[in-house]
Write a protein that holds these residues in place. Sequence first.
Motif, PDB file in Angstrom:
ATOM      1  N   UNK A  66       0.827  -1.233   0.000  1.00  0.00           N
ATOM      2  CA  UNK A  66       0.000   0.000   0.000  1.00  0.00           C
ATOM      3  C   UNK A  66       0.851   1.270   0.000  1.00  0.00           C
ATOM      4  N   UNK A  67       1.933   1.237  -0.796  1.00  0.00           N
ATOM      5  CA  UNK A  67       2.817   2.411  -0.879  1.00  0.00           C
ATOM      6  C   UNK A  67       2.836   2.926  -2.320  1.00  0.00           C
ATOM      7  N   UNK A  68       3.156   4.213  -2.492  1.00  0.00           N
ATOM      8  CA  UNK A  68       3.198   4.786  -3.841  1.00  0.00           C
ATOM      9  C   UNK A  68       4.521   4.490  -4.549  1.00  0.00           C
ATOM     10  N   UNK A  69       4.451   4.559  -5.884  1.00  0.00           N
ATOM     11  CA  UNK A  69       5.663   4.508  -6.721  1.00  0.00           C
ATOM     12  C   UNK A  69       5.784   5.845  -7.436  1.00  0.00           C
ATOM     13  N   UNK A  70       6.896   6.503  -7.225  1.00  0.00           N
ATOM     14  CA  UNK A  70       7.208   7.752  -7.926  1.00  0.00           C
ATOM     15  C   UNK A  70       8.257   7.441  -8.983  1.00  0.00           C
ATOM     16  N   UNK A  71       7.904   7.653 -10.262  1.00  0.00           N
ATOM     17  CA  UNK A  71       8.890   7.360 -11.310  1.00  0.00           C
ATOM     18  C   UNK A  71       9.249   8.621 -12.081  1.00  0.00           C
ATOM     19  N   UNK A  72      10.550   8.814 -12.263  1.00  0.00           N
ATOM     20  CA  UNK A  72      11.084   9.890 -13.113  1.00  0.00           C
ATOM     21  C   UNK A  72      10.400   9.821 -14.475  1.00  0.00           C
ATOM     22  N   UNK A  73       9.934  10.970 -14.991  1.00  0.00           N
ATOM     23  CA  UNK A  73       9.128  10.918 -16.210  1.00  0.00           C
ATOM     24  C   UNK A  73       9.118  12.253 -16.939  1.00  0.00           C
ATOM     25  N   UNK A 112       0.446   5.228  -8.521  1.00  0.00           N
ATOM     26  CA  UNK A 112       1.553   5.547  -9.434  1.00  0.00           C
ATOM     27  C   UNK A 112       1.643   7.057  -9.588  1.00  0.00           C
ATOM     28  N   UNK A 113       2.850   7.572  -9.483  1.00  0.00           N
ATOM     29  CA  UNK A 113       3.045   9.031  -9.572  1.00  0.00           C
ATOM     30  C   UNK A 113       4.002   9.354 -10.715  1.00  0.00           C
ATOM     31  N   UNK A 114       3.466  10.052 -11.714  1.00  0.00           N
ATOM     32  CA  UNK A 114       4.300  10.598 -12.793  1.00  0.00           C
ATOM     33  C   UNK A 114       5.060  11.777 -12.202  1.00  0.00           C
ATOM     34  N   UNK A 115       6.391  11.678 -12.160  1.00  0.00           N
ATOM     35  CA  UNK A 115       7.194  12.726 -11.528  1.00  0.00           C
ATOM     36  C   UNK A 115       7.204  14.003 -12.360  1.00  0.00           C
ATOM     37  N   UNK A 116       7.432  15.071 -11.693  1.00  0.00           N
ATOM     38  CA  UNK A 116       7.740  16.409 -12.226  1.00  0.00           C
ATOM     39  C   UNK A 116       7.216  16.733 -13.633  1.00  0.00           C
ATOM     40  N   UNK A 117       5.973  17.163 -13.686  1.00  0.00           N
ATOM     41  CA  UNK A 117       5.471  17.633 -14.996  1.00  0.00           C
ATOM     42  C   UNK A 117       6.216  18.913 -15.411  1.00  0.00           C
ATOM     43  N   UNK A 118       6.870  19.567 -14.480  1.00  0.00           N
ATOM     44  CA  UNK A 118       7.723  20.709 -14.814  1.00  0.00           C
ATOM     45  C   UNK A 118       9.194  20.326 -14.928  1.00  0.00           C
ATOM     46  N   UNK A 119       9.448  19.061 -15.090  1.00  0.00           N
ATOM     47  CA  UNK A 119      10.839  18.595 -15.106  1.00  0.00           C
ATOM     48  C   UNK A 119      11.452  18.501 -16.479  1.00  0.00           C
ATOM     49  N   UNK A 120      10.759  19.027 -17.470  1.00  0.00           N
ATOM     50  CA  UNK A 120      11.294  18.978 -18.826  1.00  0.00           C
ATOM     51  C   UNK A 120      10.471  18.072 -19.706  1.00  0.00           C
ATOM     52  N   UNK A 121      10.252  18.533 -20.939  1.00  0.00           N
ATOM     53  CA  UNK A 121       9.419  17.773 -21.861  1.00  0.00           C
ATOM     54  C   UNK A 121       8.065  18.442 -22.039  1.00  0.00           C
ATOM     55  N   UNK A 152      -6.692   5.705 -13.581  1.00  0.00           N
ATOM     56  CA  UNK A 152      -7.470   5.372 -12.394  1.00  0.00           C
ATOM     57  C   UNK A 152      -7.318   6.490 -11.360  1.00  0.00           C
ATOM     58  N   UNK A 153      -8.178   6.513 -10.355  1.00  0.00           N
ATOM     59  CA  UNK A 153      -8.033   7.539  -9.295  1.00  0.00           C
ATOM     60  C   UNK A 153      -6.712   7.432  -8.538  1.00  0.00           C
ATOM     61  N   UNK A 154      -6.019   6.339  -8.720  1.00  0.00           N
ATOM     62  CA  UNK A 154      -4.733   6.168  -8.038  1.00  0.00           C
ATOM     63  C   UNK A 154      -3.545   6.590  -8.891  1.00  0.00           C
ATOM     64  N   UNK A 155      -3.821   7.177 -10.040  1.00  0.00           N
ATOM     65  CA  UNK A 155      -2.749   7.691 -10.894  1.00  0.00           C
ATOM     66  C   UNK A 155      -2.585   9.187 -10.606  1.00  0.00           C
ATOM     67  N   UNK A 156      -1.366   9.587 -10.296  1.00  0.00           N
ATOM     68  CA  UNK A 156      -1.064  10.964  -9.898  1.00  0.00           C
ATOM     69  C   UNK A 156       0.040  11.559 -10.773  1.00  0.00           C
ATOM     70  N   UNK A 157       0.138  12.877 -10.720  1.00  0.00           N
ATOM     71  CA  UNK A 157       1.348  13.544 -11.208  1.00  0.00           C
ATOM     72  C   UNK A 157       1.792  14.521 -10.136  1.00  0.00           C
ATOM     73  N   UNK A 158       3.072  14.887 -10.174  1.00  0.00           N
ATOM     74  CA  UNK A 158       3.511  15.963  -9.280  1.00  0.00           C
ATOM     75  C   UNK A 158       3.980  17.149 -10.104  1.00  0.00           C
ATOM     76  N   UNK A 159       3.892  18.338  -9.496  1.00  0.00           N
ATOM     77  CA  UNK A 159       4.095  19.592 -10.232  1.00  0.00           C
ATOM     78  C   UNK A 159       5.535  20.092 -10.165  1.00  0.00           C
ATOM     79  N   UNK A 160       6.451  19.284  -9.647  1.00  0.00           N
ATOM     80  CA  UNK A 160       7.803  19.788  -9.429  1.00  0.00           C
ATOM     81  C   UNK A 160       8.545  20.013 -10.741  1.00  0.00           C
ATOM     82  N   UNK A 161       9.747  20.589 -10.612  1.00  0.00           N
ATOM     83  CA  UNK A 161      10.615  20.796 -11.769  1.00  0.00           C
ATOM     84  C   UNK A 161      10.901  22.266 -12.009  1.00  0.00           C
TER      85      UNK A 161
END
Lengths: 271, 280
Positions: free
Chosen positions: B137-144, B177-186, B199-208
């Motif tokens: 029951x833990x999240x996965x944050x992947x560089x993306x 699942x967390x899509x990392x840093x939408x501000x991280x380039x790309x 799914x409701x368990x799919x996330x993104x983070x705003x970092x970058x």
Amino acid sequence: MNFFDLNAWLGVWPFRSLRDNTPQTLLARLQRAGIKAAAVSQIEAALHRNVQPANEKLAEAVEPFEKQLIPMATINPRFPGWEEHLRRCNEVLGMKGVRLFPVYHDFAADGIEARRVVGACAERGLIVVMPHRLEDARQRHWMDPGQTLDLNQVANLIEAVPGVTIAVTNARGIMGSALWQRQELRKKNWVFDLSLAEVHYVLHKDVNRMRELADFIDEGGADHLVFGTHTPFSYPSAARVKAAVLPVEPETLKKICWGRANQLMRLEMPE
Amino acid sequence: MMELDIEEWLRYPKIDMHCHVWNLANEQEEQVSSEQLILSGEMLGITEFWCSSPIIGGLIASVEAVREENNTILRAIKRHPQHIRGMCFVIPGHYQMALDEINRCLDSGMIGIKLYNQYRINDPAVFPVIELAIERKVPILEHAGYLHAREDLDSQPLISHGEHFAEVSARYPEAMLIHAHIGGGGDWEHTVSAMRHGSPNLYCDVSGSNLDDGQVEWAVAEMGAESVLFGTDGTMTGSVGKVIDATLTEEDKSLIFWKNAERILAAQGARPTQPREVVA
């Protein structure tokens, strides 16, 4: 505290739809972030060969907002007659500074074209603003060169042209740049805006390089900082957050956020 | 438009769910670095950082090297239990040894998993890691990021983007699942839109470091405010500023700055290190 934004824009970026890019909407957006006035130029001029129609359009657009939006001429020194563009923008349209785009107009920032136009600006007492980047190169459209301004070349330019005042906007890596690392340039008239820099912490595996603007200020760089946002490309309040945590005395902060840009542009705007 | 009260927003409590502390030359340097991170966060209202120390560059490093990076995080947690939490970095191709490392780190107090660009998130080699994350029951944050310039793809050929996340989210809808840093380039518009039916368990983070106007609102419009997380990835003031400035409701910003991360912690029975009302 009043804020003057040296780094704002009007107009269209061809690769992404920008909001708040008209005089009215830009002003409203800046005011929402507590910013009172801004220097602006037309974005699309960076991609035009003949920039003067965009300069004329800019002058007309900001005329009703002369106390808040200060027009900056875009000059392409590779286009015949740029000297006349500069004269007209300054003398007739009342523009208080110039923006140059070495990457988009395809000239070296320390080459002969740059030296000529920057020399002409120095004679007129006009500040020259050069964006380090307009957009993050990692998302570049295939038609965008996606290169950043070469700060080594800018350092050479500052050294080569007497009396020049240069502002580099939307840059990262200020501490490591040639402008700061070349000690002989520290007394020259140049500034960075803080729009893309971090203040107290950046990811770095060298603990001596993890404070960006904080270290820059500790080493005496506060005189080379001005407030800027890069709106409407970027969120204006990001710059306000940076200003809020700058490790400087209130009087120095006032200069960074208002006084220095006014002085460099000879605006005499009341605070 | 009403003027934003920047100072008040800086006091607003925030959980930075994407940050790093590094494996440095010695523990003294690690302490200096993590203390500076915490200090900078205090000025911005950030009360806790979810940190990892990934091996970057696509390198398939040894299990021992991976373990050493995670030990760095465990040392940081021990030094600063009120401020630093751990995301266990693994290379999924290590298979059972990667799973063992995840269990070791979670049992030692870490709260999630960090993947870099050794494997795309939809690579079958990653599936056992995802299944273990579901179980624990833990999240996965992947560089993306959605990179398309040749020079960028050459340096990160296996970077994940929104389409990969959407595919895995459909296969494992219960995985956080967390899509990392939408501000991280790309191309952040592309990668976010690709996840709009996740799914409701799919996330993104705003970092970058990319502070493009409209980025946060785009993520909320496409994925919903419940799916957007606040992170910095070291862009401290920029990331705080972009959420403050976003034209969203206060409730949306509350979800992004705090409540969504709090919900992710709650899934594993954990809470923020400091109660929100204390720091508000």
